[in-house]
Design an enzyme around this catalytic site. Sequence first.
Site, PDB file in Angstrom:
ATOM      1  NE  ARG A 186      -3.579   2.665   2.313  1.00 54.96           N
ATOM      2  CZ  ARG A 186      -4.339   3.095   3.327  1.00 54.96           C
ATOM      3  NH1 ARG A 186      -4.126   2.677   4.435  1.00 54.96           N
ATOM      4  NH2 ARG A 186      -4.703   4.224   3.165  1.00 54.96           N
ATOM      5  CG  HIS A 187      -0.945   4.715  -1.205  1.00 54.00           C
ATOM      6  ND1 HIS A 187      -1.007   5.747  -0.058  1.00 54.00           N
ATOM      7  CD2 HIS A 187      -2.158   4.573  -1.562  1.00 54.00           C
ATOM      8  CE1 HIS A 187      -2.376   5.986   0.072  1.00 54.00           C
ATOM      9  NE2 HIS A 187      -3.006   5.258  -0.739  1.00 54.00           N
ATOM     10  NE  ARG A 246      -4.175   7.586  -2.869  1.00 53.16           N
ATOM     11  CZ  ARG A 246      -5.027   7.921  -3.630  1.00 53.16           C
ATOM     12  NH1 ARG A 246      -4.936   9.107  -4.166  1.00 53.16           N
ATOM     13  NH2 ARG A 246      -6.165   7.431  -3.859  1.00 53.16           N
ATOM     14  CD  GLU A 253      -8.849   3.938  -3.337  1.00 53.44           C
ATOM     15  OE1 GLU A 253      -9.391   2.893  -3.406  1.00 53.44           O
ATOM     16  OE2 GLU A 253      -8.163   4.523  -2.470  1.00 53.44           O
ATOM     17  CB  CYS A 254     -12.785   1.968  -4.913  1.00 47.59           C
ATOM     18  SG  CYS A 254     -14.594   2.213  -5.081  1.00 47.59           S
ATOM     19  NE  ARG A 255     -12.170   4.668 -12.748  1.00 47.77           N
ATOM     20  CZ  ARG A 255     -11.164   5.464 -13.120  1.00 47.77           C
ATOM     21  NH1 ARG A 255     -11.469   6.835 -12.847  1.00 47.77           N
ATOM     22  NH2 ARG A 255     -10.187   5.223 -13.787  1.00 47.77           N
ATOM     23  CE1 TYR A 256     -13.997   4.015  -1.931  1.00 48.39           C
ATOM     24  CE2 TYR A 256     -11.823   5.375  -2.639  1.00 48.39           C
ATOM     25  CZ  TYR A 256     -12.576   4.541  -2.133  1.00 48.39           C
ATOM     26  OH  TYR A 256     -12.051   3.423  -1.227  1.00 48.39           O
TER      27      TYR A 256
END
Length: 231
Positions: free
Chosen positions: A8-9, A59, A84-87
Amino acid sequence: MAILVLLRHGRTTANAEGVLAGWTPGVGLDDTGRAQAAAAATRLGALPWRAVLSSPLQRCRETLEVVLGDRADLAPVTDDRIGECRYGDWEGRPLKQLAKEPMWKVVQAHPAAAVFPGGEPLAATSARAVAAVREWDGRITAEYGPDALWLACSHGDVIKAIAADALGLHLDQFQRITASPCSVTVIRYTPLRPFVMHLNDLGSDLSGLVAKKRRRRRKPSSDAAVGGGAT
């Protein structure tokens, strides 16, 4: 099959401020995040990586720049599928504010049914990420053999979804898993089942992942060690 190391970043400015970044551009590491990446570099930087995969977001790219240092032999390949999930409409908003939204309870208790307004379902995030790492793992194994090490830098919810799949858990259980900033999760896929070798690891010596030289290469077994095994 090869060994996948998920990283993870490091902590970001958005993490520190309690804001859901998502795909918001320009979100980079803060000082703590850079220190976390430097600590990860002591464990990961010298390992014999055959390939490095990255989310396209800043990141993750910044984290890998620190972890890999001046290793000119490694050029990270970006893959949107581990992004990332597209929130959607949730992006850029404080988590304290989002916790009051009706969808928050769905994300917590039944994430497989969560669909972010203006974004994507969590189930779609999981499906694309799992498909990506399994595809890359097969490709790297075919090219470099079953002892190949490869690194993928991604995001908390994405790593949790990949780990849940490897553990045979329904996506509704993925909130039971933690992926801390710059933590390491290690998975070895085999023809029968994946093996989760490390989960949310922040300090172990990972040099043991490097295969010892042997006269004849053997395919990793899909059998679990009865009684726990010696390693």
